[in-house]
Design an enzyme around this catalytic site. Structure first.
Site, PDB file in Angstrom:
ATOM      1  N   ASP A 131       0.842  -1.191   0.000  1.00  0.00           N
ATOM      2  CA  ASP A 131       0.000   0.000   0.000  1.00  0.00           C
ATOM      3  C   ASP A 131       0.881   1.247   0.000  1.00  0.00           C
ATOM      4  OD1 ASP A 131       0.906   0.329   2.687  1.00  0.00           O
ATOM      5  OD2 ASP A 131      -0.728  -0.941   3.379  1.00  0.00           O
ATOM      6  N   LYS A 172      -4.256  -0.367  -1.881  1.00  0.00           N
ATOM      7  CA  LYS A 172      -5.077  -1.288  -1.089  1.00  0.00           C
ATOM      8  C   LYS A 172      -6.323  -0.585  -0.574  1.00  0.00           C
ATOM      9  CE  LYS A 172      -3.688  -2.483   3.073  1.00  0.00           C
ATOM     10  NZ  LYS A 172      -2.902  -3.156   4.142  1.00  0.00           N
TER      11      LYS A 172
END
Length: 297
Positions: free
Chosen positions: A173, A196
């Site tokens: 992420d 994410k």
């Protein structure tokens, strides 16, 4: 052993004993066990060496933390009663750091509460890659005299340097970008960062960066793996896009339930983790990194 180290001792808890011994050896400090007896009703009897030096260093990873926090409190108070003047906590994995605000009315802000609990007894806290979001400094979360947040990136980079295939690194992420780049930099490895979206504890959507994965070895790197759903989603996409191999490099290997088995079934060929949390995937010892911080404890 130096005079300063002779005035210190590392005390290891049963769940983290071997790693605590490695820390004591790396730091050239005496070691002893914290003995714990669990009664049938769930209560704990904690026993320390009856004679302690001025500086006591407790070493315990705080995964599965609820029982450990009670036993840590019992041990810390007892050490002070036995004459210890300085208490250091080496907790390579630090629990309850994610809940830093109340997201809904009535929620406990566990980061602040647990941080204040630890700060009541300990002068120094040493941890590795704490999972902080909106908190910019570890000492804000745990208001001890000295708070040390180490990064596992250097030892993970060393682990990757032993590979001859120059893998592509993928972080899970946006928050991982700086961390992944630090791991990639020493070996000049290419890296990318996924996007994410989390919909719940076990529901995650991952969007891989727009890169060419065909025929390339890929290493997924993450600081904390709990249910494994993030890595699972990424691994399946990487396999579908033709990655030659997929492996994982993890700091804190919590791996709840069958998370590890599901990752292996999804095509993750190898999982390597640090020993911040005891797990069968541990391949990277943190003792040297942690020992380097104890001189000022």
């Amino acid at each position: 052993m130096s005079e300063q180290n002779a005035a210190s001792i590392v005390l290891g808890f049963p769940s983290y004993r071997e790693a605590a011994r490695r820390l004591a050896f790396a730091a050239d400090i005496d070691y002893a066990d914290v003995e714990i007896h669990r009664f049938p009703d769930g209560e704990s009897l904690v026993r320390l060496p009856p004679e302690l030096p001025q500086s006591v260093i407790f070493c315990c990873s705080l995964d599965q933390p609820n029982d450990k926090l009670v036993e840590m409190e019992l041990a810390a108070v007892t050490a002070l009663e036995l004459g210890a003047q300085r208490l250091t906590l080496v907790a390579p994995y630090l629990c309850y750091m994610r809940q830093d605000v109340a997201f809904h009315p009535g929620e406990a802000v566990s980061q602040r509460i647990i941080g204040e609990l630890l700060a009541r007894r300990f002068d120094t806290l040493i941890t590795v890659d704490p999972h902080l979001h909106r908190t910019s400094d570890l000492r804000q979360a745990v208001p001890v005299r000295r708070a040390v947040a180490l990064s596992a990136a250097p030892v993970m980079a060393t682990q990757l340097a032993s590979r001859s295939d120059a893998p592509l690194l993928i972080g899970p992420d946006a928050e991982s970008a700086q961390w992944v780049s630090a791991i990639a930099a020493p070996g000049g490895l290419a890296y990318g960062v996924a996007r994410k979206r989390r919909f719940g504890d076990r529901s995650v959507q991952v969007e891989l960066p727009d890169l060419d994965y065909a025929g390339r070895p890929v290493v997924l790197v993450d600081d904390v793996v709990s249910t494994g759903h993030t890595l699972l989603a990424a691994a399946r996409q990487l396999r579908a896009r033709g990655a030659e191999s997929v492996s994982a490099l993890v700091t804190h290997a919590l791996f709840v339930g069958d998370a590890q088995d599901r990752l292996l079934e999804a095509g993750v060929e190898e999982i390597r983790s640090t020993d911040s949390v005891c797990h069968s995937s541990n391949k990277i010892h943190l003792a040297g990194l942690l020992a380097s911080t104890l001189a000022d404890a």
